[in-house]
Design a protein around this motif. Sequence first.
Motif, PDB file in Angstrom:
ATOM      1  N   ASP A   1      26.629  58.035  38.306  1.00  0.00           N
ATOM      2  CA  ASP A   1      27.694  58.114  39.265  1.00  0.00           C
ATOM      3  C   ASP A   1      27.738  56.628  40.003  1.00  0.00           C
ATOM      4  N   ARG A   2      28.836  56.301  40.817  1.00  0.00           N
ATOM      5  CA  ARG A   2      29.213  55.106  41.143  1.00  0.00           C
ATOM      6  C   ARG A   2      28.367  54.486  42.334  1.00  0.00           C
ATOM      7  N   ARG A   3      27.480  55.252  42.749  1.00  0.00           N
ATOM      8  CA  ARG A   3      26.595  54.932  44.183  1.00  0.00           C
ATOM      9  C   ARG A   3      25.097  54.717  43.630  1.00  0.00           C
TER      10      ARG A   3
ATOM     11  N   PRO B   1      32.406  48.472  44.088  1.00  0.00           N
ATOM     12  CA  PRO B   1      32.191  47.187  44.199  1.00  0.00           C
ATOM     13  C   PRO B   1      31.311  47.215  45.534  1.00  0.00           C
ATOM     14  N   LEU B   2      31.446  47.968  46.470  1.00  0.00           N
ATOM     15  CA  LEU B   2      30.380  47.988  47.501  1.00  0.00           C
ATOM     16  C   LEU B   2      29.000  48.089  47.166  1.00  0.00           C
TER      17      LEU B   2
ATOM     18  N   ALA C   1      23.813  46.231  45.456  1.00  0.00           N
ATOM     19  CA  ALA C   1      22.714  46.127  44.514  1.00  0.00           C
ATOM     20  C   ALA C   1      22.479  44.716  44.080  1.00  0.00           C
ATOM     21  N   GLY C   2      23.166  43.852  44.278  1.00  0.00           N
ATOM     22  CA  GLY C   2      23.043  42.567  43.813  1.00  0.00           C
ATOM     23  C   GLY C   2      22.258  41.866  44.808  1.00  0.00           C
TER      24      GLY C   2
ATOM     25  N   GLY D   1      36.937  52.995  52.170  1.00  0.00           N
ATOM     26  CA  GLY D   1      37.996  53.710  51.225  1.00  0.00           C
ATOM     27  C   GLY D   1      37.394  54.026  49.826  1.00  0.00           C
ATOM     28  N   GLU D   2      37.985  53.609  49.117  1.00  0.00           N
ATOM     29  CA  GLU D   2      37.797  53.946  47.564  1.00  0.00           C
ATOM     30  C   GLU D   2      36.830  52.743  46.922  1.00  0.00           C
ATOM     31  N   ALA D   3      36.663  51.659  47.791  1.00  0.00           N
ATOM     32  CA  ALA D   3      35.822  50.559  47.164  1.00  0.00           C
ATOM     33  C   ALA D   3      34.303  51.217  47.012  1.00  0.00           C
ATOM     34  N   VAL D   4      33.998  52.417  46.395  1.00  0.00           N
ATOM     35  CA  VAL D   4      32.484  52.669  46.122  1.00  0.00           C
ATOM     36  C   VAL D   4      31.935  51.700  45.327  1.00  0.00           C
TER      37      VAL D   4
END
Lengths: 427, 256
Positions: free
Chosen positions: B64-66, B222-223, B228-229, B217-220
Amino acid sequence: MIDAAGTPTAAKLRSRRERLRRRTLRMLALFYVLMLLPLVADAHGERAQMPQLRMSTVHWFDIEVSTTRLDVNDEIVVKGSFMPSRFWPEHVESIEGTAFLNIGVPGPSFVRLDSRVNGVPMIRSTRFMRGELYHFEMRLKARKPGRYHVHPLINVKGTGPIIGPGRWVEVGGNAADFRLEATTLLGQKIDLEHYGFANAAWWSLFWFVFGLSWFVYWLLECPIVIPRFKRRDELGVDADQMITKADRRFAFIYLTLTLSFIVGGYQYAQASYPITTPLQTGRVNVPPAERPAPTVKVEMVEARYRIPGRSFRIELKVTNSGNSAVTVGELAAGNLRFVNAAVSKVVPADEDDLVAADSLRVENGPVQPSETRNIVIYADDAMWETQRMTTMIKSPDANVAAMLFFYGADGERHIVEIGGPMIPVFG
Amino acid sequence: MAQDAPAAPAPTRTAVATSAEQRRAYIQFDLLIIPLIVLLFMGIFSFHFALLVGDWDYWVDWRDRRWWPLVTPLALSVLPGVFGYLLWDRLRLPVAGTLTILCLTFASWVSRYLNFHLFADFPMNMVWPSTYIALGLIFDCILLLSRSFFVTGLFGGFLFGLLVYPLNWPLLAPFQVPVELHGTMLTVADLLGYEYVRTAIPEYVRKIEQSTLRTFGEAVTPLTAVFAGFLNILNTWFWMWIGYLGAKSVWLRKIT
């Protein structure tokens, strides 16, 4: 073969070593043969689950498979009904939390084309209410030839899989013929067996070769370990001198290329697949099946399990508010079916269908219309033992639950769940 | 009476008498030790990764993205951090990041093919391992160019966390194309997860974007990547410090 000092001669030692070598080789050969033997898993560990969990969680019934013999690419429908128990153990997480209808088969020997409960697609997880009735149906497509024990099951979050009765299904044909296709919302027809793999493998190989070349660059100055270790020791705080200008240039090029490939790859993928969606999840709501108002009410007065006789004696208070006399035709507990042959004829579906066709005795029945009467049923069969249900006395709550199937004189079936404390009888 | 003279000591013999022989011995040492280290990295990294990342890397419908881009770099930085310090400090070799992840990648492909595909019958497109080798390269290159563990942790650790998702996007994107099944929209990855039966892995076990922080918003992606970085900077420094403890000569003195 022993010299004057009492030590074995060289020939003796050689012979011993040879024997040891042969023995080791034999053991290794045996080990590999055992490892490679195609062992068949006959079932899914139903008997390993503790009896209370089997009896007091989900009651499965009317399980059917549309066929027991099919070929690869043929479809099979598994359907039936289940009722989450009102007597769900308090120490186990409830099915009213999160649950998922699943199928118990060895890996993807079948693929699941559709699964529904009360007509609602079960792609996502859901919850089921205790004491309610649900009808399920799963459509599967055969993928690998073999003989499989196919079970419906419900995964319950925090509890694990609650497995239903199994049916043997034989799949013939050739696995290589298997096809599974889908059409994306963008209109592209895809082969689900292979879609996207060549691309993933290509990128993986590219990065592997690229990374390997970095490692090989350092290996080229072989020998590296001891000379570099010694040189590092000699140079002490000036050890950075070991990194040459060429190394730095090489690293700079590699860093630039790596970052460029990542950015380029990302841009390429965005251009190739401009429309994507994140992984999907969520819950669906399944309304319970509608049932007519029950005309048979049952209260469990007492349940005693006599261990030496493998006999369950249950005293029940039955109220019949219907129009015809009713009597107990079947007791189902933990996927075991104890049938009153005088009322119901049940033929086991296969050799592992857990049916005791003439094992239920009813005393003081039937119950007439508008009558309340205490009756006693006896479920006597070795299945209690062979299916490891006798360990029910080791449960932390000593409660049992079961389904009773009453049959009226008019042929109507009434399904009632009973449950409550159980007392073991040891003598 | 002449007395016997004491016996002269036997001349000392050494296996290495010339520089050519010494070079040959060093090469033999490399030939012995490098394959052993490769095997060791393959074993410990794949075991460690299986324990800490596991299903997130096993199944295409788990990435997933998160959570996947957050959990993965934290587990992935351990060996590059520890062995990056050791190999740089003792040999001035900037290869630990690349080498450890190459070993993990190779072991993962072998395992997916033999265990997941041949033994358990899952199609390879459902179980291919993600690629992380570029992250190891970035780590090694920054270490070499900066010659500083601090800078390597700061930039290498950050990029390690930041780039997991974009690095794998060319492999993953085809699996996130939408499809419809019985009136429900899914991705191709979700469809594979539903259709190819996993008895012990029900749908709810997946951890798909379960979290808060929805205000962007949609910036899952990049956030998560930036978070993580940053987290991975501390993580990388920590594991380098473990490498520093392991590189202390006190351990060598204890075993010699």
